[in-house]
Design a protein around this motif. Structure first.
Motif, PDB file in Angstrom:
ATOM      1  N   UNK A 105      11.364  38.026  22.991  1.00 60.61           N
ATOM      2  CA  UNK A 105      10.610  37.665  21.808  1.00 60.61           C
ATOM      3  C   UNK A 105       9.458  36.701  22.048  1.00 60.61           C
ATOM      4  N   UNK A 106       9.220  36.323  23.328  1.00 58.54           N
ATOM      5  CA  UNK A 106       8.159  35.375  23.641  1.00 58.54           C
ATOM      6  C   UNK A 106       7.242  35.959  24.717  1.00 58.54           C
ATOM      7  N   UNK A 107       5.994  35.511  24.771  1.00 59.47           N
ATOM      8  CA  UNK A 107       5.105  35.977  25.842  1.00 59.47           C
ATOM      9  C   UNK A 107       5.632  35.549  27.211  1.00 59.47           C
ATOM     10  N   UNK A 108       5.173  36.233  28.236  1.00 62.83           N
ATOM     11  CA  UNK A 108       5.545  35.889  29.607  1.00 62.83           C
ATOM     12  C   UNK A 108       5.164  34.436  29.889  1.00 62.83           C
ATOM     13  N   UNK A 109       6.068  33.694  30.557  1.00 66.82           N
ATOM     14  CA  UNK A 109       5.798  32.314  30.933  1.00 66.82           C
ATOM     15  C   UNK A 109       5.987  31.308  29.822  1.00 66.82           C
ATOM     16  N   UNK A 110       6.557  31.723  28.685  1.00 72.85           N
ATOM     17  CA  UNK A 110       6.725  30.820  27.543  1.00 72.85           C
ATOM     18  C   UNK A 110       8.196  30.472  27.314  1.00 72.85           C
ATOM     19  N   UNK A 111       8.437  29.168  27.105  1.00 74.73           N
ATOM     20  CA  UNK A 111       9.752  28.708  26.638  1.00 74.73           C
ATOM     21  C   UNK A 111       9.834  28.790  25.118  1.00 74.73           C
ATOM     22  N   UNK A 112       8.732  28.460  24.455  1.00 75.18           N
ATOM     23  CA  UNK A 112       8.732  28.250  23.011  1.00 75.18           C
ATOM     24  C   UNK A 112       7.492  28.872  22.389  1.00 75.18           C
ATOM     25  N   UNK A 113       7.549  29.085  21.079  1.00 75.28           N
ATOM     26  CA  UNK A 113       6.396  29.553  20.333  1.00 75.28           C
ATOM     27  C   UNK A 113       5.481  28.401  19.960  1.00 75.28           C
ATOM     28  N   UNK A 114       4.347  28.716  19.373  1.00 72.93           N
ATOM     29  CA  UNK A 114       3.345  27.704  19.064  1.00 72.93           C
ATOM     30  C   UNK A 114       3.801  26.721  18.000  1.00 72.93           C
ATOM     31  N   UNK A 115       4.741  27.111  17.151  1.00 74.25           N
ATOM     32  CA  UNK A 115       5.149  26.260  16.042  1.00 74.25           C
ATOM     33  C   UNK A 115       6.370  25.407  16.366  1.00 74.25           C
ATOM     34  N   UNK A 116       6.745  25.325  17.642  1.00 79.91           N
ATOM     35  CA  UNK A 116       7.944  24.575  18.047  1.00 79.91           C
ATOM     36  C   UNK A 116       7.540  23.390  18.919  1.00 79.91           C
ATOM     37  N   UNK A 117       8.149  22.246  18.657  1.00 78.94           N
ATOM     38  CA  UNK A 117       7.864  21.071  19.469  1.00 78.94           C
ATOM     39  C   UNK A 117       8.343  21.295  20.898  1.00 78.94           C
ATOM     40  N   UNK A 118       7.544  20.900  21.905  1.00 82.93           N
ATOM     41  CA  UNK A 118       7.975  21.067  23.298  1.00 82.93           C
ATOM     42  C   UNK A 118       8.965  20.000  23.758  1.00 82.93           C
ATOM     43  N   UNK A 119       9.236  19.014  22.919  1.00 80.69           N
ATOM     44  CA  UNK A 119      10.131  17.923  23.305  1.00 80.69           C
ATOM     45  C   UNK A 119      11.496  18.122  22.652  1.00 80.69           C
ATOM     46  N   UNK A 120      12.535  18.237  23.481  1.00 77.79           N
ATOM     47  CA  UNK A 120      13.897  18.433  22.994  1.00 77.79           C
ATOM     48  C   UNK A 120      14.688  17.145  23.123  1.00 77.79           C
ATOM     49  N   UNK A 121      15.509  16.863  22.134  1.00 77.42           N
ATOM     50  CA  UNK A 121      16.450  15.750  22.206  1.00 77.42           C
ATOM     51  C   UNK A 121      17.811  16.310  22.602  1.00 77.42           C
ATOM     52  N   UNK A 122      18.262  16.047  23.833  1.00 68.87           N
ATOM     53  CA  UNK A 122      19.516  16.641  24.306  1.00 68.87           C
ATOM     54  C   UNK A 122      20.732  15.922  23.760  1.00 68.87           C
ATOM     55  N   UNK A 123      20.606  14.619  23.479  1.00 68.94           N
ATOM     56  CA  UNK A 123      21.673  13.796  22.904  1.00 68.94           C
ATOM     57  C   UNK A 123      22.974  13.950  23.685  1.00 68.94           C
ATOM     58  N   UNK A 124      24.036  14.428  23.054  1.00 67.76           N
ATOM     59  CA  UNK A 124      25.357  14.489  23.701  1.00 67.76           C
ATOM     60  C   UNK A 124      25.402  15.504  24.838  1.00 67.76           C
ATOM     61  N   UNK A 125      24.386  16.366  24.951  1.00 67.52           N
ATOM     62  CA  UNK A 125      24.369  17.367  26.014  1.00 67.52           C
ATOM     63  C   UNK A 125      23.699  16.874  27.297  1.00 67.52           C
ATOM     64  N   UNK A 126      23.191  15.650  27.290  1.00 71.63           N
ATOM     65  CA  UNK A 126      22.421  15.169  28.434  1.00 71.63           C
ATOM     66  C   UNK A 126      23.262  15.122  29.708  1.00 71.63           C
ATOM     67  N   UNK A 127      24.536  14.739  29.586  1.00 67.65           N
ATOM     68  CA  UNK A 127      25.400  14.672  30.770  1.00 67.65           C
ATOM     69  C   UNK A 127      25.567  16.044  31.398  1.00 67.65           C
ATOM     70  N   UNK A 128      25.651  17.087  30.572  1.00 56.18           N
ATOM     71  CA  UNK A 128      25.783  18.451  31.093  1.00 56.18           C
ATOM     72  C   UNK A 128      24.503  18.879  31.794  1.00 56.18           C
ATOM     73  N   UNK A 129      23.357  18.490  31.246  1.00 58.06           N
ATOM     74  CA  UNK A 129      22.077  18.812  31.888  1.00 58.06           C
ATOM     75  C   UNK A 129      22.007  18.156  33.257  1.00 58.06           C
ATOM     76  N   UNK A 130      22.445  16.907  33.349  1.00 56.14           N
ATOM     77  CA  UNK A 130      22.436  16.200  34.626  1.00 56.14           C
ATOM     78  C   UNK A 130      23.381  16.853  35.629  1.00 56.14           C
TER      79      UNK A 130
END
Length: 285
Positions: A105-130
């Motif tokens: 559903x997105x163009x090649x090389x895109x994480x997000x659409x134009x109407x979405x903030x590129x900054x995510x707040x991981x909050x309680x998921x940050x430990x899993x990301x690490x």
């Protein structure tokens, strides 16, 4: 923790017969390390930046966002981005360069659409990301390169599947630039001409703006003076050429607006914290 069910169907979030590839994994900053303030745009590489320490502001395209530890910045391929100078040290990030990214559903090389903030707040998921990042480090130490490459790409697919649900979480609002319209107009002009022999009076004359007012307005909007911004655009472009081409350093200097290779290397070293030859060697290793 991120649920296992989020990770299992990793392939289902990508277009058929595509799989993202990890192009690079880089650690930047830290208590004793300099953080380079350059502005870059990579046509073939999307980037995911995990903020591990510190806080500040980050420019993505024509918006400035507040960032802090635990945030993830998702950068579509081809988007101009860079760290603004107002940061609190120590500041540390992990940068993942990703190629062949094609989410459904997105163009090649895109994480997000134009109407979405590129900054995510991981909050309680940050430990899993690490934890994901730690697994990348473990794979990096493995000597069997072909197996490691495949394992990294599989791990990357799982990581992307894990963070996609977070895009719909509450995210930091963008900080709208002061005197936004004029600041954006000036920025667009510099973005088009930054490789030329450009001076403040040249910009002011082209845009019919008083030089002092132009400089004052632009710095309030972006955090840099117009000339500082231009220099960081040039150094950011030189970083791309050092990583993605085999051009000599002299050729790169010329392509980035510097007629004197020695002067270019001095400017590069002052901003990035190492000379261009060493920077290229570090990336190739």
């Amino acid at each position: 923790m991120v649920r296992a069910s989020v990770i299992e169907p990793a392939a289902s979030i990508f277009e058929a017969n595509t799989r993202p590839q990890l192009f690079y994994l880089q650690r930047e900053g830290g208590e004793k390390k300099q953080t380079a303030h350059t502005l870059q745009s990579q046509a073939e590489t999307a980037e995911m930046i995990v903020i591990e320490e510190g806080c500040g502001r980050y420019m993505v395209d024509n918006q400035v966002y507040d960032i802090a530890k635990g945030n993830i910045i998702l950068l579509n391929a081809g988007v101009l981005h860079g760290l603004c100078p107002e940061i609190q040290t120590p500041f540390a990030t992990r940068r993942l360069g990703i190629r062949n990214l094609h989410l459904k559903g997105l163009p090649w090389g895109h994480f997000i659409g134009e109407d979405v903030s590129p900054v995510l707040a991981t909050e309680k998921h940050f430990a899993a990301i690490q934890l994901f990042l730690s697994l990348f480090d473990v794979l990096q130490e493995n000597a069997q390169k072909q197996l490691v490459s495949e394992a990294k790409d599989n791990l990357l697919a799982s990581l992307l599947a894990a963070i996609m649900p977070l895009i719909h979480s509450t995210v930091p609002n963008s900080t709208r630039m002061q005197e936004y319209d004029l600041g954006l107009h000036i920025k667009e002009y510099i973005d088009e001409h930054y490789l030329e022999d450009l001076r403040l009076n040249d910009i002011a004359s082209a845009l019919h703006i008083n030089p002092y007012y132009l400089s004052h307005t632009f710095k309030k909007a972006v955090g840099y003076s117009p000339i500082q911004y231009m220099i960081r655009r040039r150094i950011g472009e030189s970083q791309n050429l050092l990583v993605n081409t085999s051009y000599t350093i002299t050729d790169i200097a010329l392509r980035c607006g510097y007629n004197n290779s020695n002067y270019f290397q001095a400017v590069f070293n002052s901003i990035v914290g190492m000379p261009p030859g060493r920077y290229r060697k570090a990336w190739r290793q």
